[in-house]
Design an enzyme around this catalytic site. Structure first.
Site, PDB file in Angstrom:
ATOM      1  CE  LYS A  77      -3.868   2.095   2.566  1.00 48.46           C
ATOM      2  NZ  LYS A  77      -4.787   1.970   3.732  1.00 48.46           N
ATOM      3  CB  SER A 155      -8.039   4.119   2.888  1.00 42.60           C
ATOM      4  OG  SER A 155      -7.223   3.379   3.809  1.00 42.60           O
ATOM      5  CB  SER A 179      -8.858   1.440   5.826  1.00 47.66           C
ATOM      6  OG  SER A 179      -9.545   2.658   5.849  1.00 47.66           O
TER       7      SER A 179
END
Length: 492
Positions: A77, A155, A179
């Site tokens: 990420k 997210s 998330s």
């Protein structure tokens, strides 16, 4: 080659150990899939040469003493700082930022032999539930049932999309209010948020420091156990990192939950909950009972205050954390007119560099921390957080081993469908997940079924603090009972 990218971590590990494939072949298979998946917009910074170098090193290390993730290709990420590789938190304000250091998590993964395929899309500074606030554009869910492009959740949307589409064997995510778990549910994969302090936050770009926690996003529960063990561990660079031994989570996966007590919180039965979510929850309860668990109704009375408390505390901490992005030391700097001073530079840089959602949350956070409102909002939210944590402590003290809830209030929705809605409608996506972050507990989302249109739905299990092994084993039993094997049909 593409069949290799479909492997789980444990299947790839076994194939590597038997000499049936190589790290180089696994890596090339994933890189080929990534090249053909531009429509998903999952990978935003590609690192093929780093991946090939790491794969060659992994193949040279093969043997009995090879580390646990030797040769396993992962996506990272964009919130994790990776040395010499763009690390932007999906924000324009960090454009051009290439850290001179490695986050603790990625360092540990690389030491364990993992291969980095690239950096993954996400909501800007992890603020969002649909991956629509990214400076790179929307990440897209590989699942679809009509002409609409669906959100992969947020997210960690790029991580979820990449794992579900078999672009990588697994990925890292972060979870501040859901998330990891919400996008995992939207894409039919497994995602675990460990206990706060179990995984180091050092080198992870901060959103809300008392809530942020990194964790794995994987194709099944066993992979989550394998990857989580390599991510965990005490880190003196992070003052909130717990100095506790890391157990072998994979060894805990017996699937035997006979005698375990599973709580069903009545407060999570929300008004207007879709029938499909209610039916899935009931089915999950039955599956755990059939596996030998004792099911009890419980009360978490302060649940209804969790969402408002979260959306005071998280923006307040974001307002403080994001104050460092001012155009002085790194990242984007606005062009100044003659006569502009340093205050003008701060204002223009932040106005240009931060997207609308980040600006909204920074302004809310600054407001609730301001003189005259600090006690009315921030301090009150902190007191509510303590009450929410106490609710969980009382339930666990009464002998409950884990709590079963829905992971999300719906299946994945279309990109753009909430763009003009009241922001609170988007925030309601976190209704089942934020309590876990406020209380610092471990939580996992497991794919458990499909809705009427054929989109994945997840169930969430919440565990006792520091007992991720027990939580993973309960999730493993649920996974085996649910038998979820559906995959998205390739359209990209």
């Amino acid at each position: 080659m593409s069949e290799l990218s479909r492997l789980t971590i444990h299947a790839a590990r076994d194939a590597l150990a038997k000499g049936e494939t190589t790290a180089a072949d696994l890596t090339e298979a994933c890189l080929t899939e990534i090249e053909g998946a531009g429509a998903l917009n999952g990978f935003v910074h590609h690192t093929p040469e780093i991946a090939r170098d790491q794969a060659r090193a992994a193949d040279a290390r093969r043997g009995a003493d090879a580390p646990a993730l030797n040769g396993i290709p992962l996506g990272i990420k964009d919130l994790f700082c990776t040395k010499g590789v763009p690390s932007q938190a999906a924000s324009r304000i960090l454009s051009g930022f290439r850290p001179e250091y490695e986050s603790t998590v990625t360092r540990k993964l690389f030491e364990s032999g993992a291969v980095m395929l690239g950096k993954l899309n996400m909501d800007e500074f992890a603020m969002g539930s649909s991956n629509e606030t990214s400076t790179y554009g929307d990440a897209v869910n590989p699942w679809r049932t009509d002409d609409r492009k669906l959100t992969p959740g947020g997210s960690s949307g790029g991580s979820a999309s990449a794992v579900a589409a078999d672009l990588c064997l697994a990925a890292t995510g972060t979870d501040t209010g859901g998330s990891i778990r919400q996008p995992a549910a939207f894409t039919g994969i497994t995602g675990i948020k460990p206990t706060y302090g179990r995984v180091s936050r050092w080198g992870i770009i901060a959103f809300a420091s008392s809530l942020d926690q990194a964790g794995p996003m994987t194709k099944d529960v066993r992979d989550a156990a394998i990857l989580l063990r390599e991510m965990c561990g005490h880190d003196p660079l992070d003052s909130t990192s717990a100095d506790l031994a890391v157990p072998d989570f994979e060894a805990a996966l017996t699937g035997d939950i006979r005698g375990k007590t599973i709580g069903i919180p009545r407060e999570y039965r929300m008004d207007g909950m879709p029938e499909e979510i209610e039916a899935l929850w009931t089915r999950g309860r039955e599956m755990l009972a059939d596996a030998g668990a004792r099911i009890v109704d419980i009360s978490l009375p302060h649940t209804k205050y969790a969402l408002p408390a979260y959306y005071v505390i998280a923006p307040a901490e974001a307002s403080s954390n994001l104050a460092r992005y001012d155009g002085v030391r790194f990242g984007h700097r606005a062009k100044l007119a003659q006569g502009d001073g340093i205050a003008d530079m701060y204002e223009k840089t932040r106005a240009e560099g931060f997207g609308d959602e980040v600006q909204r949350r920074v302004m809310v956070g600054t407001y609730v921390l301001s003189a005259g409102f600090y006690d009315a909002y921030y301090n009150r939210a902190r007191k509510v957080r303590t009450l929410i944590k106490r609710d969980f402590e009382q339930v666990f003290a009464e002998g409950v081993d884990a709590i079963l809830t829905p992971a999300t209030p719906s299946a994945a929705f279309g990109l753009g469908e909430m763009a003009h809605a009241d922001p609170v409608q988007m925030y309601l996506n976190d209704v089942f997940t934020v309590t876990v972050n406020l209380a610092g507990l471990p939580g996992i989302s497991v794919p458990a079924g499909l809705d009427g249109k054929g989109l994945p739905l997840g169930l969430q299990l919440i565990g006792r603090p520091w007992e991720e092994g027990d939580l993973l084993n309960t999730a493993y039993a649920l996974e085996r009972a649910a038998g979820f094997v559906a995959k998205p049909e390739k359209w990209w």
